[in-house]
Write an enzyme that holds these catalytic residues in place. Structure first.
Site, PDB file in Angstrom:
ATOM      1  N   LYS A 262     -23.979  -4.118 -10.455  1.00 34.28           N
ATOM      2  CA  LYS A 262     -22.791  -4.976 -10.388  1.00 34.28           C
ATOM      3  C   LYS A 262     -23.205  -6.443 -10.368  1.00 34.28           C
ATOM      4  CE  LYS A 262     -19.709  -2.024  -7.649  1.00 34.28           C
ATOM      5  NZ  LYS A 262     -18.656  -1.893  -8.658  1.00 34.28           N
ATOM      6  N   ASP A 273     -16.878   0.785   0.389  1.00 36.34           N
ATOM      7  CA  ASP A 273     -16.704   1.859  -0.595  1.00 36.34           C
ATOM      8  C   ASP A 273     -16.685   3.257   0.044  1.00 36.34           C
ATOM      9  OD1 ASP A 273     -16.112   2.351  -3.225  1.00 36.34           O
ATOM     10  OD2 ASP A 273     -18.198   2.441  -3.908  1.00 36.34           O
ATOM     11  N   GLU A 334     -19.899   6.021  -9.869  1.00 33.92           N
ATOM     12  CA  GLU A 334     -20.582   7.010  -9.025  1.00 33.92           C
ATOM     13  C   GLU A 334     -19.622   7.785  -8.140  1.00 33.92           C
ATOM     14  OE1 GLU A 334     -20.077   3.990  -8.134  1.00 33.92           O
ATOM     15  OE2 GLU A 334     -19.406   4.219  -6.065  1.00 33.92           O
ATOM     16  N   ARG A 336     -16.733   9.153  -8.679  1.00 37.81           N
ATOM     17  CA  ARG A 336     -16.216  10.385  -9.284  1.00 37.81           C
ATOM     18  C   ARG A 336     -17.278  11.479  -9.315  1.00 37.81           C
ATOM     19  NH1 ARG A 336     -14.712   7.175 -14.648  1.00 37.81           N
ATOM     20  NH2 ARG A 336     -14.405   5.607 -13.035  1.00 37.81           N
TER      21      ARG A 336
HETATM   22  N1  BES Z   1     -16.357   1.257  -5.853  1.00 35.81           N
HETATM   23  C1  BES Z   1     -16.039   0.857  -7.163  1.00 35.81           C
HETATM   24  C2  BES Z   1     -14.549   0.546  -7.364  1.00 35.81           C
HETATM   25  C3  BES Z   1     -14.020  -0.653  -6.638  1.00 35.81           C
HETATM   26  C4  BES Z   1     -13.985  -1.879  -7.266  1.00 35.81           C
HETATM   27  C5  BES Z   1     -13.522  -0.530  -5.373  1.00 35.81           C
HETATM   28  C6  BES Z   1     -13.484  -2.976  -6.602  1.00 35.81           C
HETATM   29  C7  BES Z   1     -13.001  -1.632  -4.699  1.00 35.81           C
HETATM   30  C8  BES Z   1     -12.984  -2.840  -5.321  1.00 35.81           C
HETATM   31  C9  BES Z   1     -16.425   1.950  -8.150  1.00 35.81           C
HETATM   32  O1  BES Z   1     -17.514   2.730  -7.810  1.00 35.81           O
HETATM   33  C10 BES Z   1     -16.792   1.246  -9.399  1.00 35.81           C
HETATM   34  O2  BES Z   1     -17.787   0.600  -9.414  1.00 35.81           O
HETATM   35  N2  BES Z   1     -15.954   1.373 -10.414  1.00 35.81           N
HETATM   36  C11 BES Z   1     -16.207   0.696 -11.615  1.00 35.81           C
HETATM   37  C12 BES Z   1     -16.254   1.675 -12.708  1.00 35.81           C
HETATM   38  C13 BES Z   1     -16.753   1.034 -13.969  1.00 35.81           C
HETATM   39  C14 BES Z   1     -18.201   1.328 -14.142  1.00 35.81           C
HETATM   40  C15 BES Z   1     -15.970   1.522 -15.107  1.00 35.81           C
HETATM   41  C16 BES Z   1     -15.064  -0.285 -11.820  1.00 35.81           C
HETATM   42  O3  BES Z   1     -13.921   0.104 -11.601  1.00 35.81           O
HETATM   43  O4  BES Z   1     -15.334  -1.425 -12.139  1.00 35.81           O
HETATM   44 ZN    ZN Z   2     -17.966   2.848  -5.843  1.00 35.48          ZN
HETATM   45 MN    MN Z   3     -19.356   1.907  -8.484  1.00 34.18          MN
END
Ligand code: BES
Ligand code: ZN
Ligand code: MN
Length: 483
Positions: A262, A273, A334, A336
């Site tokens: 990220k 998370d 991750e 899912r």
């Molecule tokens: N934990 C994140 C989702 C999230 C984002 C929660 C912001 C709270 C605030 C999740 O694991 C994630 O990283 N999702 C990504 C998926 C991407 C790789 C398509 C996302 O939603 O950006």
């Molecule tokens: Zn996550």
């Molecule tokens: Mn993630």
């Protein structure tokens, strides 16, 4: 510990007078002021009872009076929020006994919310500051809060307190920094809650997870050699229960994104998370406290999502508890993966009548709904409706999104049974749910709540986002009205 009493006649040196907005507010203010000997009419002349509005004065007998606005009564979470911020702001001033005058029946109805708010006012996030303050607030004192009312409110008040205590516990978990909440530490917290509240807890360490075949969970955990994954199963049973509910919560104690790293900005928030795991753990704790007539099985996969030489790489194909193979397009998707194993595990080993999972799953959910509601995706209309209703009742709102098969092909992999991320950068909250659906093994009564936008938010507790405790009130309300 604060003592809660209900006594219409007794009144203390500090008097809190809550009011909803209404057309005849000034008439009401006049009549109550007369009743309590409050003569400074000019102090409440402009008082409109907007949420969080206050007016302060003294009665003839030197009782300090706080007029407290509760808003228009339309938002069910407002009352608790008003009391929470009012007590939070005044906790160091309130050191002795307090009266809360519930002067009409509308206020009696929200007694549990008032108590919940009062106790949530104690919550603080400055847990690791070294400078100790010597001020003693009402929460550390042995004061009494008396509710002036003719109604028998004791049970409602204690219920509000119990809810606030469970919520604050899980808020502490969610707000804890990742180095204070490894999967092992979270598992130990859950064990402690089980012992205290009377539900069963089983913790499977990495080796046990391996023997059980929780391959997707272990794949995510491989990026953290020193803090390996852990799988926790909780059980609460009631002899008169008719149904078993399965609750599953995402427990990523820190999400760096893994090799699909990220960006650095705000990555600190990814300690939240595990908000789904906290919510379902808090729910079983409340169910045990309230002795709800239902059986509940909770599963939380716990892991960090970090980077190591052994970490999963984009393009890797991994196995899963269900037996299906998964192509990991992006290691940041991750949540899912670990939920896939937990859902399949609960379905196979417990055959619950209903399965509900909660997860801070996608940024796309926040794009769609902002911070006002969780996304709800379900393969059962009745279940979706009942959860939506519980959301409106509690103010922990959910909004349904479609789970149509139109989205299914987006998750097809060329090389494995399914891939963890669609190549098209759209409908992310929906395609994530379509992925999960592949692992419920045909269960016909399943709902997924994406709580990415509601688990963590701005509040009076600090200048940065902190835990909201979202999910416990919602699920307890749903359990009580549907089982
Ligand atoms: N934990 C994140 C989702 C999230 C984002 C929660 C912001 C709270 C605030 C999740 O694991 C994630 O990283 N999702 C990504 C998926 C991407 C790789 C398509 C996302 O939603 O950006
Ligand atoms: Zn996550
Ligand atoms: Mn993630």
């Amino acid at each position: 510990m604060i003592k809660l009493t209900v006594n219409a006649a007794e009144t203390f040196p500090i008097l809190i007078l809550p009011f909803f907005e209404s057309e005849n507010l000034q008439v009401l203010l006049n009549s109550i002021s007369e009743q309590i000997g409050f003569e400074q009419k000019e102090l409440y002349a402009d008082f409109k009872a907007k949420a969080k509005e206050t007016a302060i004065g003294m009665t003839r007998t030197q009782q300090k009076v706080y007029f407290l606005g509760l808003g228009n009564g339309k938002n069910p979470s407002e009352v608790s929020k008003v009391f929470r911020s009012f007590f939070n702001a005044n906790k160091d001033k309130f050191k002795n006994d307090i009266s809360v005058f519930l002067h009409n029946s509308q206020l009696g109805k929200v007694a549990a919310d008032i108590a919940q708010g009062i106790f949530l006012g104690e919550y603080q996030i400055a847990k690791l500051k070294t400078a100790q303050k010597d001020l003693i607030s009402i929460y550390e004192s042995r004061s009494t809060i008396n509710f002036q009312s003719d109604r028998d409110l004791q049970k409602l008040l204690e219920r509000g307190r119990a809810l606030a205590e469970t919520q604050m516990k899980i808020m502490t978990w969610v707000d804890a920094p990742a180095n204070y909440k490894t999967p092992q530490m979270v598992a130990a917290w859950i064990q402690e809650s089980g012992k205290e509240n009377g539900f069963e807890v089983e913790v499977f360490d990495e080796k046990a997870c391996d023997e059980m075949g929780l391959k997707a969970l272990l794949a995510v955990g491989r990026g953290s050699i020193d803090n390996p994954a852990s799988f926790v199963v909780m059980k609460y049973t009631h002899p008169e229960a008719q149904k078993t509910v399965g609750l599953i919560g995402k427990g990523v104690t820190f999400d760096t994104g893994g090799v699909s790293l990220k960006p650095g900005d705000n990555m600190n928030y990814m300690k939240s998370d595990m908000g789904g795991a906290a919510a379902v753990s808090g729910t079983i704790e409340m169910a045990a406290k309230l002795k709800l007539k239902v059986n509940i099985v909770v599963a939380v996969p716990l892991t960090e999502n970090c980077i190591d030489g052994k970490a999963v790489k984009p393009g890797d194909v991994i196995g899963s508890y269900s037996g299906k193979t998964i192509e990991v397009i992006n290691t940041d998707a991750e949540g899912r993966l670990i939920l896939a194993d937990a859902l399949a595990y609960v379905k196979k080993n417990h055959q619950p009548d209903v399965m509900i999972d909660l997860a801070t799953l996608t940024g796309n959910c926040i794009q769609a709904l902002g911070y006002a509601a969780a996304a709800l995706l379900s393969n059962n209309d009745d279940l979706a409706d009942s959860i939506s209703k519980a959301g409106l009742e509690t103010g922990e709102k959910v909004w349904r999104m479609p789970l149509w098969d139109d989205y299914k092909d987006m998750m097809k992999s060329d090389v494995a049974d399914i891939k963890n991320l669609s190549t098209a950068p759209l409908a992310g909250a929906i395609t994530a749910a379509k992925f999960l659906e592949e692992f419920i093994d045909g269960h016909t009564n399943w709902a997924h709540l994406d709580i990415a936008g509601v688990a963590f938010g701005d509040s009076e507790y600090g200048s940065m986002k902190s835990s909201t405790g979202f999910g416990v009130k919602l699920l307890v309300e749903w359990l009580e009205t549907n089982l």
